[in-house]
Design an enzyme around this catalytic site. Structure first.
Site, short mmCIF file in Angstrom:
data_model
loop_
_atom_site.label_atom_id
_atom_site.label_comp_id
_atom_site.label_asym_id
_atom_site.label_seq_id
_atom_site.Cartn_x
_atom_site.Cartn_y
_atom_site.Cartn_z
N ASP A 35 0.87 -1.17 0.00
CA ASP A 35 0.00 0.00 0.00
C ASP A 35 0.91 1.22 0.00
O ASP A 35 2.10 1.13 0.32
CB ASP A 35 -0.89 0.00 1.26
N ASP A 61 3.93 1.87 -4.41
CA ASP A 61 2.94 2.56 -5.23
C ASP A 61 2.78 1.78 -6.53
O ASP A 61 3.74 1.66 -7.30
CB ASP A 61 3.45 3.99 -5.51
N ASN A 88 -6.05 -4.94 -6.26
CA ASN A 88 -7.12 -4.34 -5.46
C ASN A 88 -6.93 -2.84 -5.26
O ASN A 88 -7.91 -2.12 -5.04
CB ASN A 88 -7.15 -5.05 -4.10
N TYR A 159 -13.36 6.67 -12.97
CA TYR A 159 -13.36 5.42 -12.19
C TYR A 159 -14.02 4.30 -13.01
O TYR A 159 -13.50 3.19 -13.12
CB TYR A 159 -14.11 5.66 -10.88
N LYS A 163 -12.24 0.85 -14.36
CA LYS A 163 -12.71 -0.49 -13.95
C LYS A 163 -13.17 -1.32 -15.15
O LYS A 163 -13.02 -2.54 -15.17
CB LYS A 163 -13.83 -0.34 -12.91
P1 NAD Z 1 -10.09 1.57 0.40
O1 NAD Z 1 -9.92 3.01 0.07
O2 NAD Z 1 -10.44 1.19 1.79
O3 NAD Z 1 -8.80 0.72 -0.06
C1 NAD Z 1 -8.04 1.05 -1.19
C2 NAD Z 1 -6.57 0.96 -0.79
O4 NAD Z 1 -5.76 1.21 -1.94
C3 NAD Z 1 -6.18 2.01 0.26
O5 NAD Z 1 -5.59 1.38 1.39
C4 NAD Z 1 -5.20 2.91 -0.47
O6 NAD Z 1 -4.20 3.46 0.39
C5 NAD Z 1 -4.62 1.96 -1.50
N1 NAD Z 1 -3.99 2.65 -2.63
C6 NAD Z 1 -4.43 3.77 -3.25
N2 NAD Z 1 -3.56 4.15 -4.21
C7 NAD Z 1 -2.57 3.23 -4.20
C8 NAD Z 1 -1.38 3.07 -4.97
N3 NAD Z 1 -1.05 3.96 -5.92
N4 NAD Z 1 -0.57 2.01 -4.71
C9 NAD Z 1 -0.89 1.13 -3.73
N5 NAD Z 1 -2.00 1.24 -2.96
C10 NAD Z 1 -2.83 2.29 -3.20
O7 NAD Z 1 -11.20 1.06 -0.61
P2 NAD Z 1 -11.96 -0.35 -0.77
O8 NAD Z 1 -13.40 -0.01 -0.78
O9 NAD Z 1 -11.43 -1.37 0.16
O10 NAD Z 1 -11.57 -0.68 -2.28
C11 NAD Z 1 -10.71 -1.72 -2.66
C12 NAD Z 1 -10.91 -1.96 -4.15
O11 NAD Z 1 -12.26 -2.37 -4.37
C13 NAD Z 1 -10.69 -0.71 -5.00
O12 NAD Z 1 -10.05 -1.06 -6.21
C14 NAD Z 1 -12.10 -0.25 -5.29
O13 NAD Z 1 -12.19 0.50 -6.47
C15 NAD Z 1 -12.84 -1.56 -5.38
N6 NAD Z 1 -14.28 -1.47 -5.17
C16 NAD Z 1 -14.79 -1.00 -3.98
C17 NAD Z 1 -16.17 -0.94 -3.83
C18 NAD Z 1 -16.81 -0.45 -2.55
O14 NAD Z 1 -18.03 -0.23 -2.54
N7 NAD Z 1 -16.08 -0.27 -1.47
C19 NAD Z 1 -17.01 -1.34 -4.88
C20 NAD Z 1 -16.46 -1.80 -6.06
C21 NAD Z 1 -15.09 -1.86 -6.20
#
Ligand code: NAD
Length: 252
Positions: A35, A61, A88, A159, A163
């Site tokens: 992360d 990153d 993720n 976004y 995706k």
């Molecule tokens: P979250 O924000 O809790 O987790 C995302 C993580 O990615 C964070 O810890 C962030 O620090 C990390 N991150 C961001 N940029 C980064 C980079 N450049 N390099 C490494 N790490 C990085 O969000 P979440 O809800 O747990 O989402 C996880 C995944 O699921 C994401 O890809 C999101 O788009 C997808 N998603 C989430 C939902 C939802 O409703 N929560 C729905 C569909 C898809």
């Protein structure tokens, strides 16, 4: 499942990624989390496995090829290589809790979202392939989104495009590496309660709930359970596909 397989989950200090790491650890994988938030990585590793024997974390990153390459090198030293990659890491910028319309989205924000969500997944996928190909076994799972499948109430066009790009990239890669024993699949979660979902605010999530036939919002375990299946031996005939995880909201 042979004992010593290693799974890398990007963006896994919290939310869906952390839940996937927890699940795969429980299934016998060695787990690597990365992360951009170094403190968060440290805390996540501590809470998963204080001994650090089967868990490793590194600040990385996903946009930065050198940063990902150095992570993969460190994993090779500790665990021998990455057998499972879960792409993720992702961002979904909001403006006062709302999606920005295209007309008000800066090109810099558009590029940042594509860079992290899509190019980051490309970089990680590319760099794990040499080990997977030589092992003649591998699993890549992209965490896409319902926003890639339908017009999104909550996420911006950048976004949604990133995706949807993950779905297309997965199909092409799946065809390329199928003969090497590597599968590539996507999951498309709907509303899952995490810090990212909280940014949209209670009202937006309450509106979303009205459209979910099973009458609840999703939790990270709903995604982690499907990912655990996709990376298992039992899923070896699934590739280039997408599994929707949304309590039925896509069908209505
Ligand atoms: P979250 O924000 O809790 O987790 C995302 C993580 O990615 C964070 O810890 C962030 O620090 C990390 N991150 C961001 N940029 C980064 C980079 N450049 N390099 C490494 N790490 C990085 O969000 P979440 O809800 O747990 O989402 C996880 C995944 O699921 C994401 O890809 C999101 O788009 C997808 N998603 C989430 C939902 C939802 O409703 N929560 C729905 C569909 C898809």
């Amino acid at each position: 499942m042979p004992a010593a397989k290693t799974a890398l989950i990007t963006g896994a200090r919290r939310g869906i990624g952390f839940e996937i790491a927890t699940k795969l650890l429980g299934q016998g994988f060695a787990v690597v989390i990365c992360d951009t938030d170094a403190e968060g990585v440290g805390k996540a590793v501590q809470s998963l496995d204080k001994s650090g024997q089967r868990v490793m974390g590194q600040c990385c990153d996903v946009r930065d090829e050198a940063s990902v390459a150095s992570l993969i090198q460190a994993v090779e030293v500790k665990f021998g290589g990455i057998d499972v990659l879960v792409n993720n890491a992702g961002i979904s910028p909001k403006h006062n809790g709302k999606r920005a319309p295209v007309a008000q989205t800066d090109v810099s924000e558009w590029r940042e979202v594509l860079d992290i969500n899509l190019t980051g997944a490309f970089i990680c996928s590319k760099l794990v392939l040499p080990h997977m190909k030589s092992a003649r076994w591998g699993r890549i799972v992209n965490i896409s989104s319902q926003a890639a499948r339908t017009a999104s109430m909550i996420a911006g066009a950048h976004y949604a495009a990133s995706k949807a790009g993950m779905l297309a990239m997965a199909r092409t890669l799946a065809a390329e590496v199928g003969p090497d024993g590597i599968t590539v699949n996507c999951v498309a979660p709907g509303r899952i309660m995490t810090p990212m979902a909280d940014e949209a605010g209670e009202q937006a999530n309450a509106e979303y709930l009205k459209r979910i036939p099973v009458n609840r919002l999703g939790v990270p375990a709903d995604v982690a359970n499907v990912v655990a299946f996709l990376v298992s031996e039992e899923a070896s005939f699934l590739t280039g596909t997408v599994i929707d995880i949304n309590g039925g909201s896509l069908m209505i």
